[in-house]
Design a protein around this motif. Structure first.
Motif, PDB file in Angstrom:
ATOM      1  N   VAL A  48       0.899  -1.386   0.115  1.00 17.88           N
ATOM      2  CA  VAL A  48       0.007  -0.057  -0.216  1.00 17.88           C
ATOM      3  C   VAL A  48       0.876   1.112   0.038  1.00 17.88           C
ATOM      4  CG1 VAL A  48      -1.641   1.371   1.410  1.00 17.88           C
ATOM      5  CG2 VAL A  48      -1.960  -1.022   1.231  1.00 17.88           C
ATOM      6  N   GLY A  49       0.508   2.132  -0.943  1.00 16.96           N
ATOM      7  CA  GLY A  49       1.460   3.662  -0.757  1.00 16.96           C
ATOM      8  C   GLY A  49       2.338   3.435  -2.209  1.00 16.96           C
ATOM      9  N   GLU A  50       2.693   2.175  -2.562  1.00 14.54           N
ATOM     10  CA  GLU A  50       3.595   1.986  -3.894  1.00 14.54           C
ATOM     11  C   GLU A  50       2.845   2.543  -5.179  1.00 14.54           C
ATOM     12  OE1 GLU A  50       6.581  -1.375  -5.598  1.00 14.54           O
ATOM     13  OE2 GLU A  50       5.010  -1.867  -3.838  1.00 14.54           O
ATOM     14  N   TYR A  51       3.845   2.812  -6.069  1.00 18.98           N
ATOM     15  CA  TYR A  51       3.287   3.067  -7.215  1.00 18.98           C
ATOM     16  C   TYR A  51       3.931   2.061  -8.306  1.00 18.98           C
ATOM     17  CZ  TYR A  51       1.794   7.824  -5.859  1.00 18.98           C
ATOM     18  OH  TYR A  51       1.043   8.634  -5.387  1.00 18.98           O
ATOM     19  N   VAL A  52       3.069   1.472  -8.990  1.00 25.11           N
ATOM     20  CA  VAL A  52       3.525   0.376 -10.049  1.00 25.11           C
ATOM     21  C   VAL A  52       2.862   0.606 -11.318  1.00 25.11           C
ATOM     22  CG1 VAL A  52       3.665  -1.246  -7.951  1.00 25.11           C
ATOM     23  CG2 VAL A  52       1.500  -1.000  -9.334  1.00 25.11           C
ATOM     24  N   THR A  53       3.729   0.180 -12.396  1.00 28.51           N
ATOM     25  CA  THR A  53       3.271   0.322 -13.612  1.00 28.51           C
ATOM     26  C   THR A  53       2.206  -1.116 -13.742  1.00 28.51           C
ATOM     27  OG1 THR A  53       5.146   1.623 -14.285  1.00 28.51           O
ATOM     28  CG2 THR A  53       3.958   0.696 -15.904  1.00 28.51           C
ATOM     29  N   VAL A  54       1.172  -1.046 -14.630  1.00 34.15           N
ATOM     30  CA  VAL A  54       0.404  -2.240 -14.889  1.00 34.15           C
ATOM     31  C   VAL A  54       0.067  -2.279 -16.470  1.00 34.15           C
ATOM     32  CG1 VAL A  54      -0.370  -2.308 -12.497  1.00 34.15           C
ATOM     33  CG2 VAL A  54      -1.796  -0.960 -13.998  1.00 34.15           C
ATOM     34  N   GLU A  55      -0.388  -3.244 -16.990  1.00 35.53           N
ATOM     35  CA  GLU A  55      -0.771  -3.330 -18.318  1.00 35.53           C
ATOM     36  C   GLU A  55      -2.269  -3.522 -18.016  1.00 35.53           C
ATOM     37  OE1 GLU A  55      -0.349  -5.897 -22.379  1.00 35.53           O
ATOM     38  OE2 GLU A  55       1.293  -5.643 -21.012  1.00 35.53           O
ATOM     39  N   VAL A  56      -3.242  -3.028 -18.621  1.00 35.41           N
ATOM     40  CA  VAL A  56      -4.713  -3.319 -18.594  1.00 35.41           C
ATOM     41  C   VAL A  56      -5.006  -4.345 -19.509  1.00 35.41           C
ATOM     42  CG1 VAL A  56      -7.074  -2.345 -18.800  1.00 35.41           C
ATOM     43  CG2 VAL A  56      -5.174  -0.733 -18.006  1.00 35.41           C
TER      44      VAL A  56
END
Length: 490
Positions: free
Chosen positions: A468-476
């Motif tokens: 929680v609080g982390e920024y992650v890159t995701v693919e939809v």
């Protein structure tokens, strides 16, 4: 010997209804109470005292507020809670009525007396109920009946032809929780997550015929930039990385401080705060969105390309009766200018159906606008009579059943538009702020497109290591109603 007075409460739950401005007030109340030695808890059933922060925007909100107060009062009958205080817009707007007609509450607390919440909790808990002491804040009188919330205090209408939005002689309201002398920011509870709301201003200077907010929130008053910056820096130091700026009209910020460019300068200064990754600007008036502000929002590295536009309708005749500017053509031009700066910009708005004088042709104009504008997040409301507003005197009332049918019809159209917008993100990447991680390794969070509470979310499966609080890159990978499904990007 008389029985000893009961001990004052030590644990307090704050129940918040309504908008983000109320949420900020509740955070400030929690900070004030904590500093006074109270322990603020989440569950009213585990509290000695309950503070209900009410909403008075429309009749449905008033009913919900009263029901919540009565639910809190029922806890007293069950022997757990000893004190119930009522704050918020309902308490400010109907202070005396509630004192007489809501005996279940121990005190009705208007804005000007928020600073006395610790004292009032101690007093009510110590058995001072019924002894207002002439201070204008005292507990409500006992023995009254149910609340006629359609009735408001008498207001002058001389020379206007309609009820005044601001009663004659009404005092200028102070800022709710003004910054104390020598303090960097108002008292508020420590941050409990990566997202926080920060208030830019109080009140409203607009004269919309459907809205009574200026009558009890007062005129627009901006907070000074240094206060906002110090509060955001304090929050960022506690791990807050996304700040949502709220006001009745955020785009009015600074007009009472010497110039409309104050908001642009504030956004630039916010971008320099260590640890701050996102700034979300809420409640934007379309006629106050200057080219300079739009360009700053597009260029500023921390400002979300998220436009919460206060449109209300798209038919010019209806907007004029609402005492608002704009038209479908003007709004489409605004949306087009924003998309020219950022084709991925996200849009939210609200619309009122069934406003007096609205015709079938006006609804069709709104439908055409929605199809052309392709807004991401939209809420629709059926108009309801609101005491103290000019709309009460308008002719051409629309039957409630007709208004509800129009809401349903337009909602169906917007659902299709929103589904297309969601589908357009499949196969693309987004940066996600993680806000929840479940035991099975599924994470949930928001991108720049989704505001807290009001919009959709993004769910990520197979992400047991994210926090929680982390920024992650995701693919939809898929769209499912208001949610996007995604996987961690490789």
């Amino acid at each position: 010997m008389p029985d000893p007075a009961p001990a004052p409460p030590t644990t307090v739950a704050i129940v918040t209804l309504g908008c983000g401005r109320n949420e900020v007030d509740s955070e400030n109340a929690a900070g004030l109470l904590t500093a006074a030695g109270y322990r603020v808890v989440d569950d009213p059933e585990q509290a000695d005292a309950v503070v209900v922060n009410t909403c008075a925007f429309v009749e449905a909100a008033k009913r919900e507020s009263i029901e919540t107060v009565l639910d809190a009062a029922a806890l007293k009958e069950q022997g757990r809670a000893r004190t119930v205080l009522v704050t918020g817009c309902l308490a400010e707007r109907y202070t005396e009525e509630l004192r007489v007609e809501l005996p279940e509450a121990d005190a009705i607390v208007p804005f000007a007396d928020y600073g006395r919440l610790p004292e009032l909790l101690g007093g009510a808990g110590a058995g001072t109920r019924g002894n207002g002491g002439g201070n204008g804040v005292g507990p409500v009188a006992p023995g009254a009946a149910s609340i006629p919330l359609g009735a408001a205090p008498a207001r002058s209408t001389a020379g206007t032809g309609h009820p005044s939005l601001i009663p004659t002689g009404r005092r200028a309201l102070p800022m709710v929780f003004p910054t104390p002398a020598g303090a960097a920011f108002p008292s508020r509870a420590p941050a409990r997550g990566p997202v926080a709301l920060v208030k830019l201003a109080e009140g409203c200077d607009r004269d919309c015929s459907f809205c009574a907010i200026p009558s009890f929130r007062g005129r627009f008053r901006s907070r000074r930039p240094t206060e906002v910056l110090d509060e955001v820096a304090w929050l960022a130091g506690q791990g807050v990385s996304e700040v949502c700026l709220v006001a009745e009209n955020s785009t009015s910020y600074g007009k009472d401080l010497g110039g409309r460019e104050a908001l642009i300068h504030l956004l630039r200064d916010l971008a320099r705060i260590d640890g701050l990754r996102r700034v979300r600007l809420n409640y934007l008036q379309p006629d106050e969105l200057t080219d300079g502000l739009l360009e700053e929002m597009a260029a500023n590295p921390v400002v979300c390309s998220y436009f919460d536009l206060s449109l209300q309708h798209a038919s010019a005749p209806v907007l004029r009766r609402m005492r608002r500017g704009g038209s479908a053509e003007g709004f489409l031009d605004l949306v087009g200018r924003i998309r020219a700066l950022d084709p991925d910009a996200a849009f939210r708005s609200n619309f009122i159906l069934g406003f007096p004088g609205e015709r079938a042709a006006d609804v069709r104009r709104l439908e055409a606008f929605l199809e052309a504008a392709r807004l991401d997040w939209v809420a629709f409301f059926a108009w309801s009579p609101e005491d103290g507003t000019a709309a009460l005197d308008l002719d051409g009332r629309v039957l409630p059943a007709t208004a509800r049918a129009r809401v349903e019809r337009v909602q169906e159209l917007q659902d299709r538009v929103a589904a297309d917008a969601q589908q357009g993100w499949v196969g693309r990447r987004l940066e996600l702020l993680v806000e929840r991680v479940e035991a099975d390794g599924t994470a949930e969070g928001r991108s720049f497109r989704e505001a807290p509470e009001s919009d959709g979310a993004v769910r990520v499966e197979g992400a047991p290591t994210v926090r929680v609080g982390e920024y992650v890159t995701v693919e939809v990978t898929a769209a499912q109603g208001p949610e996007l499904l995604a996987r961690l990007a490789g």
